[in-house]
Design an enzyme around this catalytic site. Structure first.
Site, PDB file in Angstrom:
ATOM      1  N   ASP A  94     -27.939  -7.985 -12.040  1.00 33.03           N
ATOM      2  CA  ASP A  94     -27.820  -7.102 -10.890  1.00 33.03           C
ATOM      3  C   ASP A  94     -29.215  -6.856 -10.334  1.00 33.03           C
ATOM      4  O   ASP A  94     -29.960  -6.008 -10.819  1.00 33.03           O
ATOM      5  CB  ASP A  94     -27.163  -5.788 -11.311  1.00 33.03           C
ATOM      6  N   ALA A  95     -29.579  -7.652  -9.333  1.00 35.84           N
ATOM      7  CA  ALA A  95     -30.920  -7.592  -8.757  1.00 35.84           C
ATOM      8  C   ALA A  95     -30.904  -7.239  -7.270  1.00 35.84           C
ATOM      9  O   ALA A  95     -31.896  -6.763  -6.739  1.00 35.84           O
ATOM     10  CB  ALA A  95     -31.639  -8.926  -8.959  1.00 35.84           C
ATOM     11  N   LYS A  96     -29.792  -7.514  -6.598  1.00 34.81           N
ATOM     12  CA  LYS A  96     -29.621  -7.219  -5.162  1.00 34.81           C
ATOM     13  C   LYS A  96     -30.787  -7.756  -4.346  1.00 34.81           C
ATOM     14  O   LYS A  96     -31.297  -7.080  -3.439  1.00 34.81           O
ATOM     15  CB  LYS A  96     -29.431  -5.716  -4.941  1.00 34.81           C
ATOM     16  N   ARG A  97     -31.183  -8.974  -4.625  1.00 30.72           N
ATOM     17  CA  ARG A  97     -32.278  -9.588  -3.889  1.00 30.72           C
ATOM     18  C   ARG A  97     -31.865  -9.886  -2.450  1.00 30.72           C
ATOM     19  O   ARG A  97     -30.697 -10.162  -2.178  1.00 30.72           O
ATOM     20  CB  ARG A  97     -32.718 -10.889  -4.569  1.00 30.72           C
ATOM     21  N   THR A 121     -26.610 -10.695  -8.041  1.00 31.62           N
ATOM     22  CA  THR A 121     -26.205  -9.984  -6.835  1.00 31.62           C
ATOM     23  C   THR A 121     -27.273 -10.142  -5.758  1.00 31.62           C
ATOM     24  O   THR A 121     -28.469 -10.121  -6.051  1.00 31.62           O
ATOM     25  CB  THR A 121     -25.968  -8.486  -7.116  1.00 31.62           C
TER      26      THR A 121
END
Length: 271
Positions: A94-97, A121
């Site tokens: 879960d990094a939401k890059r 993510t």
């Protein structure tokens, strides 16, 4: 080469679970036995993983909780531990890059080559060229933010464009144009079950990562009814804090196991 979507489908069937256990380690919340240990984050997460694995179909470590404590090496260890000791349970970083061009290429390498995650993510705000570099890693999952569980998500995600809210446009693009690898999934929060239903109608059987049923208070029954596919799967229903901090003492892992089992059973009751 294992492919994320196939691994996920296999895990759903084999484990009879839609639970994704989120790993958000905060050392100030650890039991006293771990205080001051140099590898406390790894030790805590490993204990949670080993205890909850019988009840989960995936794990989701949140990179910020590791990076803030200079524990990226412990994150690498943790993901390697999951792959070695719980094979077939996919790991979502879960990094939401969200960046473009060569920068996105480096983020993709970080997620898939350094950390060996099965999926990551990403934030689609900068459009398809910010997502494409992740799709070039064969078999790896790319999970696109669509309708997030936080209240402020409505500030942008409900803006109308082309007669529809923006989150619906993102879902349509993901289903029709962006899924070049066949390994795409979407994030849709459990706090908005009506929107889960709408997204499911747009994307068909595409997997949905659904946060928000634990500490954020999402309704399990409404979530499952809105998001399940015809075969009763299609969802990675994530719970983090409600599981990993279910106990405060040295029996924290056993408490996490019970919380994971109870959550899995609550989800299955409505499948």
């Amino acid at each position: 080469m294992s492919h994320f979507i196939q691994t996920l489908n296999d895990a759903w069937q084999r484990t009879n679970s839609l639970l994704c256990v989120g790993l958000d380690p905060e050392p100030s919340k650890f039991p006293g036995a771990l205080a001051g240990r140099p590898d406390a984050i790894f030790d805590f997460c490993r204990a949670i993983v080993d205890a909850s694995a019988p009840y989960a179909s995936s794990f989701k470590p949140q990179i910020a909780y590791f990076a803030a404590h200079r524990a990226e090496d412990q994150l690498e260890q943790l993901i390697a531990h999951i792959h070695a000791n719980h094979p077939g349970l996919p790991v979502i970083l879960d990094a939401k890059r969200g960046d473009i061009g060569s920068t996105a290429e480096q983020y993709a390498r970080e997620a898939f080559e350094r950390y060996k995650a099965d999926a990551v993510t990403v934030n689609p705000y900068m459009g398809f060229d910010s997502i494409q570099p992740y799709l070039e890693h064969e078999g790896k999952g790319v999970i696109v933010l669509c309708r997030t569980s936080n209240p402020g998500g409505s500030d942008l995600q409900f803006l109308e464009t082309g007669g529809r809210p923006l989150y619906q446009v993102v879902a349509q693009l993901a289903a029709d144009k962006w899924n070049a690898s066949g390994q795409l999934a979407l994030v849709v929060g459990a706090t908005f079950p009506k929107e889960i239903d709408v997204v499911r109608g747009i994307v068909g059987d595409m997997p949905l990562l659904i946060p928000g049923i634990g500490a954020q208070g999402g309704d399990v029954e409404a979530t499952v009814n809105a998001g399940r596919t015809a075969n009763g799967t299609g969802m990675l229903i994530n719970s983090s804090r409600a599981i990993i901090y279910a106990g405060k003492g040295d029996d924290f892992a056993q408490a996490a196991a019970k919380a994971a089992m109870d959550t899995r059973d609550r989800i299955n009751a409505f499948r």
